[in-house]
Scaffold this motif. Structure first.
Motif, PDB file in Angstrom:
ATOM      1  N   GLU A  49       0.923  -1.406  -0.126  1.00 55.18           N
ATOM      2  CA  GLU A  49      -0.067  -0.006   0.087  1.00 55.18           C
ATOM      3  C   GLU A  49       0.882   1.205  -0.065  1.00 55.18           C
ATOM      4  N   ASN A  50       2.046   1.146   0.280  1.00 58.27           N
ATOM      5  CA  ASN A  50       3.028   2.184   0.328  1.00 58.27           C
ATOM      6  C   ASN A  50       3.680   2.680  -1.241  1.00 58.27           C
ATOM      7  N   ASP A  51       3.447   1.652  -2.035  1.00 58.02           N
ATOM      8  CA  ASP A  51       4.018   1.789  -3.532  1.00 58.02           C
ATOM      9  C   ASP A  51       3.468   3.074  -4.378  1.00 58.02           C
ATOM     10  N   GLN A  52       3.970   4.211  -4.100  1.00 58.62           N
ATOM     11  CA  GLN A  52       3.340   5.294  -4.834  1.00 58.62           C
ATOM     12  C   GLN A  52       3.096   4.873  -6.493  1.00 58.62           C
ATOM     13  N   SER A  53       4.318   4.360  -6.939  1.00 56.72           N
ATOM     14  CA  SER A  53       4.293   4.126  -8.321  1.00 56.72           C
ATOM     15  C   SER A  53       3.123   3.482  -8.754  1.00 56.72           C
ATOM     16  N   ALA A  54       2.224   2.644  -7.957  1.00 50.96           N
ATOM     17  CA  ALA A  54       1.038   1.956  -8.135  1.00 50.96           C
ATOM     18  C   ALA A  54      -0.205   2.911  -8.206  1.00 50.96           C
ATOM     19  N   THR A  55      -0.084   4.021  -7.732  1.00 52.15           N
ATOM     20  CA  THR A  55      -1.369   4.926  -7.435  1.00 52.15           C
ATOM     21  C   THR A  55      -2.312   4.896  -8.576  1.00 52.15           C
ATOM     22  N   GLY A  56      -1.560   5.157 -10.002  1.00 54.58           N
ATOM     23  CA  GLY A  56      -2.762   5.212 -11.036  1.00 54.58           C
ATOM     24  C   GLY A  56      -3.409   3.960 -11.280  1.00 54.58           C
ATOM     25  N   ASP A  57      -2.726   2.880 -11.158  1.00 54.32           N
ATOM     26  CA  ASP A  57      -3.274   1.418 -11.448  1.00 54.32           C
ATOM     27  C   ASP A  57      -4.537   1.585 -10.099  1.00 54.32           C
ATOM     28  N   ALA A  58      -4.003   1.724  -8.691  1.00 61.77           N
ATOM     29  CA  ALA A  58      -4.895   1.553  -7.994  1.00 61.77           C
ATOM     30  C   ALA A  58      -5.897   2.229  -7.819  1.00 61.77           C
ATOM     31  N   PHE A  59      -6.115   3.669  -8.445  1.00 61.79           N
ATOM     32  CA  PHE A  59      -7.379   4.399  -8.620  1.00 61.79           C
ATOM     33  C   PHE A  59      -8.133   3.899  -9.740  1.00 61.79           C
ATOM     34  N   GLU A  60      -7.646   3.127 -10.649  1.00 64.67           N
ATOM     35  CA  GLU A  60      -8.358   2.664 -11.863  1.00 64.67           C
ATOM     36  C   GLU A  60      -9.234   1.508 -11.165  1.00 64.67           C
ATOM     37  N   VAL A  61      -8.626   0.669 -10.185  1.00 63.92           N
ATOM     38  CA  VAL A  61      -9.435  -0.556  -9.361  1.00 63.92           C
ATOM     39  C   VAL A  61     -10.477   0.147  -8.692  1.00 63.92           C
ATOM     40  N   LEU A  62     -10.002   1.304  -7.936  1.00 59.14           N
ATOM     41  CA  LEU A  62     -10.770   2.148  -7.053  1.00 59.14           C
ATOM     42  C   LEU A  62     -12.441   2.473  -7.743  1.00 59.14           C
ATOM     43  N   HIS A  63     -11.886   2.991  -8.810  1.00 57.82           N
ATOM     44  CA  HIS A  63     -13.051   3.748  -9.765  1.00 57.82           C
ATOM     45  C   HIS A  63     -13.958   2.419  -9.968  1.00 57.82           C
ATOM     46  N   LEU A  64     -13.339   1.454 -10.475  1.00 63.27           N
ATOM     47  CA  LEU A  64     -14.321   0.250 -10.882  1.00 63.27           C
ATOM     48  C   LEU A  64     -15.168  -0.385  -9.989  1.00 63.27           C
ATOM     49  N   ILE A  65     -14.580  -0.497  -8.597  1.00 61.40           N
ATOM     50  CA  ILE A  65     -15.232  -0.749  -7.407  1.00 61.40           C
ATOM     51  C   ILE A  65     -16.250   0.192  -6.957  1.00 61.40           C
ATOM     52  N   VAL A  66     -15.950   1.361  -7.225  1.00 59.86           N
ATOM     53  CA  VAL A  66     -17.031   2.444  -6.857  1.00 59.86           C
ATOM     54  C   VAL A  66     -17.999   2.250  -7.636  1.00 59.86           C
ATOM     55  N   ASP A  67     -17.782   2.304  -9.023  1.00 62.66           N
ATOM     56  CA  ASP A  67     -18.900   2.371 -10.040  1.00 62.66           C
ATOM     57  C   ASP A  67     -19.685   1.039  -9.904  1.00 62.66           C
ATOM     58  N   LYS A  68     -19.401  -0.180  -9.781  1.00 62.38           N
ATOM     59  CA  LYS A  68     -20.054  -1.296  -9.383  1.00 62.38           C
ATOM     60  C   LYS A  68     -21.082  -1.278  -8.219  1.00 62.38           C
ATOM     61  N   ARG A  69     -20.248  -0.622  -7.221  1.00 65.96           N
ATOM     62  CA  ARG A  69     -21.064  -0.589  -5.927  1.00 65.96           C
ATOM     63  C   ARG A  69     -22.351   0.506  -6.220  1.00 65.96           C
ATOM     64  N   LEU A  70     -22.094   1.670  -6.863  1.00 64.26           N
ATOM     65  CA  LEU A  70     -23.197   2.650  -7.008  1.00 64.26           C
ATOM     66  C   LEU A  70     -24.270   2.120  -7.895  1.00 64.26           C
ATOM     67  N   LYS A  71     -23.692   1.411  -8.974  1.00 67.78           N
ATOM     68  CA  LYS A  71     -24.745   0.804  -9.795  1.00 67.78           C
ATOM     69  C   LYS A  71     -25.724  -0.141  -9.032  1.00 67.78           C
ATOM     70  N   ARG A  72     -25.085  -0.759  -7.991  1.00 70.32           N
ATOM     71  CA  ARG A  72     -26.075  -1.826  -7.321  1.00 70.32           C
ATOM     72  C   ARG A  72     -26.942  -1.285  -6.048  1.00 70.32           C
ATOM     73  N   GLY A  73     -26.514   0.221  -5.955  1.00 69.88           N
ATOM     74  CA  GLY A  73     -26.959   0.816  -4.775  1.00 69.88           C
ATOM     75  C   GLY A  73     -26.562   0.717  -3.353  1.00 69.88           C
ATOM     76  N   ARG A  74     -25.338   0.293  -3.588  1.00 67.85           N
ATOM     77  CA  ARG A  74     -24.591   0.058  -2.134  1.00 67.85           C
ATOM     78  C   ARG A  74     -24.219   1.278  -1.655  1.00 67.85           C
ATOM     79  N   LEU A  75     -24.015   1.280  -0.288  1.00 68.64           N
ATOM     80  CA  LEU A  75     -23.351   2.360   0.387  1.00 68.64           C
ATOM     81  C   LEU A  75     -21.802   2.282   0.002  1.00 68.64           C
ATOM     82  N   THR A  76     -21.133   3.361  -0.300  1.00 66.96           N
ATOM     83  CA  THR A  76     -19.772   3.247  -0.616  1.00 66.96           C
ATOM     84  C   THR A  76     -19.041   4.527   0.020  1.00 66.96           C
TER      85      THR A  76
END
Length: 164
Positions: A49-76
């Motif tokens: 979680e400290n690897d700042q070089s992975a931040t771009g990829d991490a936020f791609e994953v975060l955005h995917l999860i957020v979008d899927k949770r919002l689509k399903r109407g889940r508290l996010t």
């Protein structure tokens, strides 16, 4: 007891510098599955979680999860600094899925944030914490951005105040 009353299916952004208490607050008040953490997503893609070089990829994953949770109407609950360019995307996706939005500003004095950061396993450089602390938005700025509800949370007083 959770000091926030969030509507079903809401998107809630925790906003503050590293060491402000966002992750602790999230763990104390929400189910693990409701929390989408940038640090956890960084660990998913880089095993660190400290690897700042992975931040771009991490936020791609975060955005995917957020979008899927919002689509399903889940508290996010978004556990990230949320101090810069991420907020417009979060608002846009919540609006797309017609979900209510809440922002929680962690209004903690810089000296307290620095002390809490220094005591963590994962210490962020002090100059980065200070820079991020200076980027903390105001309640009015967040309302102007379009957040439905904005709360100011002080870890010193352990209370939440609704802005505006």
């Amino acid at each position: 007891m959770n000091p926030l009353t969030l509507p079903a299916g809401a998107l809630c952004a925790l906003i503050g510098p590293p060491g402000a208490g966002k992750s602790t607050f999230a763990r104390q008040h929400f189910k693990p599955t409701e929390i989408v953490s940038s640090d956890f997503c960084r660990a998913l893609v880089a095993d660190d979680e400290n690897d700042q070089s992975a931040t771009g990829d991490a936020f791609e994953v975060l955005h995917l999860i957020v979008d899927k949770r919002l689509k399903r109407g889940r508290l996010t609950i978004i556990d990230a600094t949320n101090l810069r360019e991420d907020r417009p995307w979060l608002l846009a996706r919540a609006r797309h899925w017609q979900r209510p939005t809440t922002a929680v500003i962690f209004d903690v004095p810089l000296a307290t944030v620095q002390a809490q950061n220094a005591g963590r396993t994962r210490v962020v450089p002090a100059h980065v914490v200070a820079e991020f602390h200076g980027l903390l938005p105001t309640v009015d700025q967040l309302h102007d951005e379009g957040w439905d509800a904005v709360h100011l949370f002080s870890t010193l007083t352990r209370r939440s105040r609704t802005g505006r």
